[in-house]
Design a protein around this motif. Sequence first.
Motif, PDB file in Angstrom:
ATOM      1  N   ALA A  86     145.846  52.225  23.580  1.00 12.93           N
ATOM      2  CA  ALA A  86     146.784  53.918  23.119  1.00 12.93           C
ATOM      3  C   ALA A  86     146.358  54.694  24.277  1.00 12.93           C
ATOM      4  O   ALA A  86     147.075  55.282  24.049  1.00 12.93           O
ATOM      5  N   GLN A  87     146.054  54.277  25.227  1.00 10.52           N
ATOM      6  CA  GLN A  87     145.428  55.100  26.035  1.00 10.52           C
ATOM      7  C   GLN A  87     144.796  54.641  27.643  1.00 10.52           C
ATOM      8  O   GLN A  87     144.676  53.499  27.751  1.00 10.52           O
ATOM      9  N   GLY A  88     144.618  55.250  28.482  1.00  5.15           N
ATOM     10  CA  GLY A  88     144.197  55.314  29.590  1.00  5.15           C
ATOM     11  C   GLY A  88     144.713  53.925  29.783  1.00  5.15           C
ATOM     12  O   GLY A  88     145.584  53.746  30.473  1.00  5.15           O
ATOM     13  N   ILE A  89     143.980  52.827  31.141  1.00  2.00           N
ATOM     14  CA  ILE A  89     144.090  51.931  31.557  1.00  2.00           C
ATOM     15  C   ILE A  89     145.322  51.102  31.128  1.00  2.00           C
ATOM     16  O   ILE A  89     146.030  49.964  30.736  1.00  2.00           O
ATOM     17  N   GLY A  90     145.185  50.718  29.382  1.00  5.41           N
ATOM     18  CA  GLY A  90     145.525  49.988  28.266  1.00  5.41           C
ATOM     19  C   GLY A  90     146.703  49.897  27.802  1.00  5.41           C
ATOM     20  O   GLY A  90     147.939  49.186  28.365  1.00  5.41           O
ATOM     21  N   PHE A  91     147.194  51.089  28.148  1.00  2.00           N
ATOM     22  CA  PHE A  91     148.552  52.515  28.107  1.00  2.00           C
ATOM     23  C   PHE A  91     149.152  52.243  29.152  1.00  2.00           C
ATOM     24  O   PHE A  91     150.536  51.318  29.380  1.00  2.00           O
ATOM     25  N   ALA A  92     148.555  52.146  30.509  1.00  4.69           N
ATOM     26  CA  ALA A  92     149.247  51.959  31.087  1.00  4.69           C
ATOM     27  C   ALA A  92     149.900  50.356  31.771  1.00  4.69           C
ATOM     28  O   ALA A  92     150.903  49.918  32.705  1.00  4.69           O
ATOM     29  N   THR A  93     148.739  49.341  31.513  1.00  8.93           N
ATOM     30  CA  THR A  93     148.848  48.272  31.513  1.00  8.93           C
ATOM     31  C   THR A  93     150.230  47.626  30.805  1.00  8.93           C
ATOM     32  O   THR A  93     151.066  46.768  30.864  1.00  8.93           O
ATOM     33  N   ALA A  94     150.144  48.190  29.407  1.00  7.80           N
ATOM     34  CA  ALA A  94     151.186  47.510  28.629  1.00  7.80           C
ATOM     35  C   ALA A  94     152.381  47.990  29.034  1.00  7.80           C
ATOM     36  O   ALA A  94     153.466  48.093  28.444  1.00  7.80           O
ATOM     37  N   SER A  95     152.728  49.471  29.673  1.00  8.43           N
ATOM     38  CA  SER A  95     154.428  50.004  29.722  1.00  8.43           C
ATOM     39  C   SER A  95     154.103  49.181  30.648  1.00  8.43           C
ATOM     40  O   SER A  95     155.915  48.972  30.662  1.00  8.43           O
ATOM     41  N   LEU A  96     153.623  49.064  31.653  1.00 10.73           N
ATOM     42  CA  LEU A  96     153.557  47.743  32.775  1.00 10.73           C
ATOM     43  C   LEU A  96     154.816  46.781  32.354  1.00 10.73           C
ATOM     44  O   LEU A  96     156.237  46.121  33.158  1.00 10.73           O
ATOM     45  N   LEU A  97     153.912  46.236  31.324  1.00 12.16           N
ATOM     46  CA  LEU A  97     154.691  44.966  30.576  1.00 12.16           C
ATOM     47  C   LEU A  97     155.454  44.624  30.231  1.00 12.16           C
ATOM     48  O   LEU A  97     156.240  43.771  30.270  1.00 12.16           O
ATOM     49  N   ALA A  98     156.108  46.272  29.407  1.00 11.65           N
ATOM     50  CA  ALA A  98     156.738  45.955  28.717  1.00 11.65           C
ATOM     51  C   ALA A  98     158.299  46.657  29.554  1.00 11.65           C
ATOM     52  O   ALA A  98     159.366  45.896  29.532  1.00 11.65           O
ATOM     53  N   LYS A  99     157.988  47.596  30.646  1.00 15.84           N
ATOM     54  CA  LYS A  99     158.443  47.659  32.178  1.00 15.84           C
ATOM     55  C   LYS A  99     159.470  45.503  32.396  1.00 15.84           C
ATOM     56  O   LYS A  99     160.760  46.361  32.425  1.00 15.84           O
ATOM     57  N   HIS A 100     158.557  44.875  32.745  1.00 18.97           N
ATOM     58  CA  HIS A 100     159.140  43.603  33.124  1.00 18.97           C
ATOM     59  C   HIS A 100     159.776  42.622  32.255  1.00 18.97           C
ATOM     60  O   HIS A 100     159.429  41.525  32.389  1.00 18.97           O
ATOM     61  N   GLU A 115     158.661  37.953  31.797  1.00 20.19           N
ATOM     62  CA  GLU A 115     160.078  38.524  30.649  1.00 20.19           C
ATOM     63  C   GLU A 115     159.411  37.145  29.634  1.00 20.19           C
ATOM     64  O   GLU A 115     159.634  35.719  29.538  1.00 20.19           O
ATOM     65  N   GLY A 116     159.779  37.891  28.527  1.00 23.66           N
ATOM     66  CA  GLY A 116     159.983  37.406  27.486  1.00 23.66           C
ATOM     67  C   GLY A 116     158.982  36.372  26.571  1.00 23.66           C
ATOM     68  O   GLY A 116     158.571  35.547  25.911  1.00 23.66           O
ATOM     69  N   HIS A 117     157.566  37.015  27.293  1.00 22.01           N
ATOM     70  CA  HIS A 117     156.194  36.109  27.045  1.00 22.01           C
ATOM     71  C   HIS A 117     155.693  37.642  25.882  1.00 22.01           C
ATOM     72  O   HIS A 117     155.857  38.349  26.030  1.00 22.01           O
ATOM     73  N   VAL A 118     154.784  36.587  25.352  1.00 23.13           N
ATOM     74  CA  VAL A 118     153.758  37.815  24.122  1.00 23.13           C
ATOM     75  C   VAL A 118     153.110  38.373  24.904  1.00 23.13           C
ATOM     76  O   VAL A 118     151.716  37.482  25.576  1.00 23.13           O
TER      77      VAL A 118
END
Length: 297
Positions: free
Chosen positions: A27-41, A17-20
């Motif tokens: 843009a898709q696949g594993i990277g997209f899912a990871t970015a989504s989880l990180l942003a959600k948290h 949270e609050g970190h870069v």
Amino acid sequence: MTSILRPSEKIVRDLVEGHVAIVTGAAQGIGFATASLLAKHGARVVLVDLREIDLQRACEQIGLRTTYHVCDVSNWDQQLALFKTVTSTYGPISLLVCNAGVNPEVTRFRKMSPEKRAEMNNQVYYNFLADELEDTKDSDSEPSLKRPSTQIFDVNLNSVIFGLKLGIHYMKPNGGGRIVVIGSAVSYVSRPFNTMYTASKHAVLGLVRSTAQKEDVVQAGISISWIAPWITLTPMVEEITLTTQSDALKSSPEDTAWGILAAAAAGNPNGKGYWVQGTDISEVEGAYSEVARRLKL
């Protein structure tokens, strides 16, 4: 192998949270899912990929605190510009996920005619052992075997070399950070139809294993871990399922993303490798380390 539970929402939020965070191949696949989880948290996530239109679409879908940067991660100058821009714009990088990868060999398993598949199998881009000959229209010499493409190493290996160097360089002055590299199950096992990809992922495993143990990396408070996903149902590998047993346990991109977060959020993740298959996450490096200790390597 030691089974690992998915980290709790609180553990992930406390970490990011609050970190870069930078996620390549996002843009898709594993990277997209990871970015989504990180942003959600609560992380400030920079999605990295080749095509701007795909990145724009990905950021629109995730929303929250996401942005993107177009970058060919196999190009040193472009990765250097990426890290400079992210650091100067958003602040210190706390988490780097090196996920980008290519697998041209697997395209031979796409749903196509047997004739087209046979044609691809005779091209060195898809099968490095193919007896494909160089075009010699403008030469009087005898045809010679075509040189196999090594593009797969530019993306799968060189991009990780660049990412590790830049990630470590930019994390050192700020008290450290965490780097998670996406290897593969074929970092540990062989897939004869996927020879060059297997070689690239074996090389990534050796690279991260050794780099994680470097004294200056450890002293700088930087942890390097990696995951070894079994088949993850992404567009890149969906046809590989034709070569596996139908009841073999496969992962969704989100399953693998949780493996990445488990690696990043572990209490002492440096030098650890995590096999991901379905929702199961197992730490596998401990067994190898025990063998090395017994052999006094």
